[in-house]
Design a protein around this motif. Structure first.
Motif, short mmCIF file in Angstrom:
data_model
loop_
_atom_site.label_atom_id
_atom_site.label_comp_id
_atom_site.label_asym_id
_atom_site.label_seq_id
_atom_site.Cartn_x
_atom_site.Cartn_y
_atom_site.Cartn_z
N LEU A 1 -21.44 -34.26 -10.42
CA LEU A 1 -22.63 -34.66 -9.67
C LEU A 1 -22.60 -33.95 -8.33
O LEU A 1 -21.58 -33.99 -7.63
N VAL A 2 -23.70 -33.30 -7.98
CA VAL A 2 -23.85 -32.64 -6.68
C VAL A 2 -25.16 -33.14 -6.08
O VAL A 2 -26.23 -32.95 -6.66
N LEU B 1 -23.34 -26.51 -6.17
CA LEU B 1 -23.56 -26.73 -7.60
C LEU B 1 -23.00 -25.56 -8.41
O LEU B 1 -22.40 -25.77 -9.46
N ALA B 2 -23.22 -24.33 -7.92
CA ALA B 2 -22.74 -23.11 -8.60
C ALA B 2 -23.10 -23.14 -10.09
O ALA B 2 -22.21 -23.10 -10.96
N ASP C 1 -31.82 -31.91 -13.00
CA ASP C 1 -32.24 -32.04 -11.61
C ASP C 1 -32.93 -33.39 -11.46
O ASP C 1 -34.09 -33.54 -11.86
N LEU C 2 -32.21 -34.36 -10.91
CA LEU C 2 -32.69 -35.73 -10.84
C LEU C 2 -33.60 -35.90 -9.62
O LEU C 2 -33.16 -35.72 -8.49
N VAL D 1 -25.26 -32.99 -12.95
CA VAL D 1 -26.47 -33.61 -12.43
C VAL D 1 -26.59 -33.20 -10.97
O VAL D 1 -25.63 -33.34 -10.19
N PHE D 2 -27.76 -32.68 -10.61
CA PHE D 2 -28.06 -32.21 -9.25
C PHE D 2 -29.18 -33.10 -8.71
O PHE D 2 -30.08 -33.50 -9.44
N SER D 3 -29.11 -33.41 -7.42
CA SER D 3 -30.19 -34.20 -6.83
C SER D 3 -30.30 -33.90 -5.34
O SER D 3 -29.30 -33.92 -4.62
#
Length: 256
Positions: A131-132, A36-37, A46-47, A102-104
């Motif tokens: 998206l990550v 994500l960095a 943070d989903l 968006v991170f999940s």
């Protein structure tokens, strides 16, 4: 009251139980934050943030981070860490061109209409946003799912003997993301045998709710006892219980 139009896996969460039995989930995906960095000032969602353990680390990097979590208990635990939380289901829209990323982690496999969620992610990202994500992939916890199905069928409950999760193959997930308008830059499926600190009983207590919700207590106890017996080959005499995890990790960008 739950929205009947929102697909649900049928899980009820306990923030305390999750921390005790599943604290390994954010720990094992800590390196996903390197992908994500997060950068200072970036707007990041943070989903499925859960209790906010990884969300807090994103915030510590200087990003402006928001958690999305539908469960009230987990959302409250995240807020207690100082995280701003949207308490809603990801099947419903959660923004338009609002986020740089968006991170999940370990959340997307709970979502029963993944293409709807992917479309919402694409809509929420700004052009060039990323998206990550990591989730259970094809073959994840196959032994556990098979044992639970067998235990339920032994109780003459075949209608409950189905996999409540979405564990896609890389090919399927790539197709879904591309249909949502995202450009996939990485897609990797890999095994991750995972030690269970509170054993298989603790894992089932935390995660097997979709199979057991609403069952009489005696039936529930018999199903769990039979499943544990069927899963005995996942218990090493030295290392204890090991879950047969398989993870799908991917990144994608919104063109623009």
């Amino acid at each position: 009251m739950p929205d009947p139009a929102t697909p649900a896996a049928g899980q009820v969460w306990s923030a305390q139980g999750y921390a005790a039995n599943a604290g390994f989930v954010p720990l094992l995906a800590a390196d996903l934050l390197d992908t994500l960095a997060p950068q200072p000032g970036e707007a990041i969602l943070d989903l499925g943030c859960g209790d906010g353990v990884l969300t807090a680390r994103i915030a510590a990097a200087g990003a402006s981070v928001t958690g999305l979590e539908p469960d009230p208990a987990l959302a409250a635990a995240a807020r207690a860490r100082g995280i701003a939380v949207l308490e809603r289901d990801a099947h419903q829209p959660f923004g338009a061109a609002a986020y740089d990323a968006v991170f999940s982690n370990a959340a997307l496999h709970w979502m029963r209409a993944p293409e709807t969620v992917h479309a919402n992610i694409a809509r929420a990202l700004r052009p060039g946003g990323r998206l990550v994500a990591e989730q259970g992939g094809f073959g994840n916890i196959a032994a556990i799912v098979t044992a639970m199905k067998a235990a339920l069928q032994a109780e003459r409950l075949p209608e409950r003997a189905r996999n409540p999760w979405d564990f896609p193959s890389p090919t399927l997930q790539r197709e879904r993301l591309e249909r949502a308008g995202l450009q996939v830059t990485e897609m990797r499926l890999f095994p991750r045998p995972t030690p269970l600190p509170t054993g298989m009983a603790g894992w089932l207590e935390t995660f097997a709710g979709p199979f057991l919700l609403g069952l009489p207590e005696q039936t529930r106890a018999r199903v769990l006892e039979r499943a544990l017996a069927l899963l005995s080959d996942l218990q090493d005499p030295r290392e204890g219980w090991i879950a047969d995890y398989v993870r799908l990790r991917f990144t994608a960008v919104k063109p623009g």
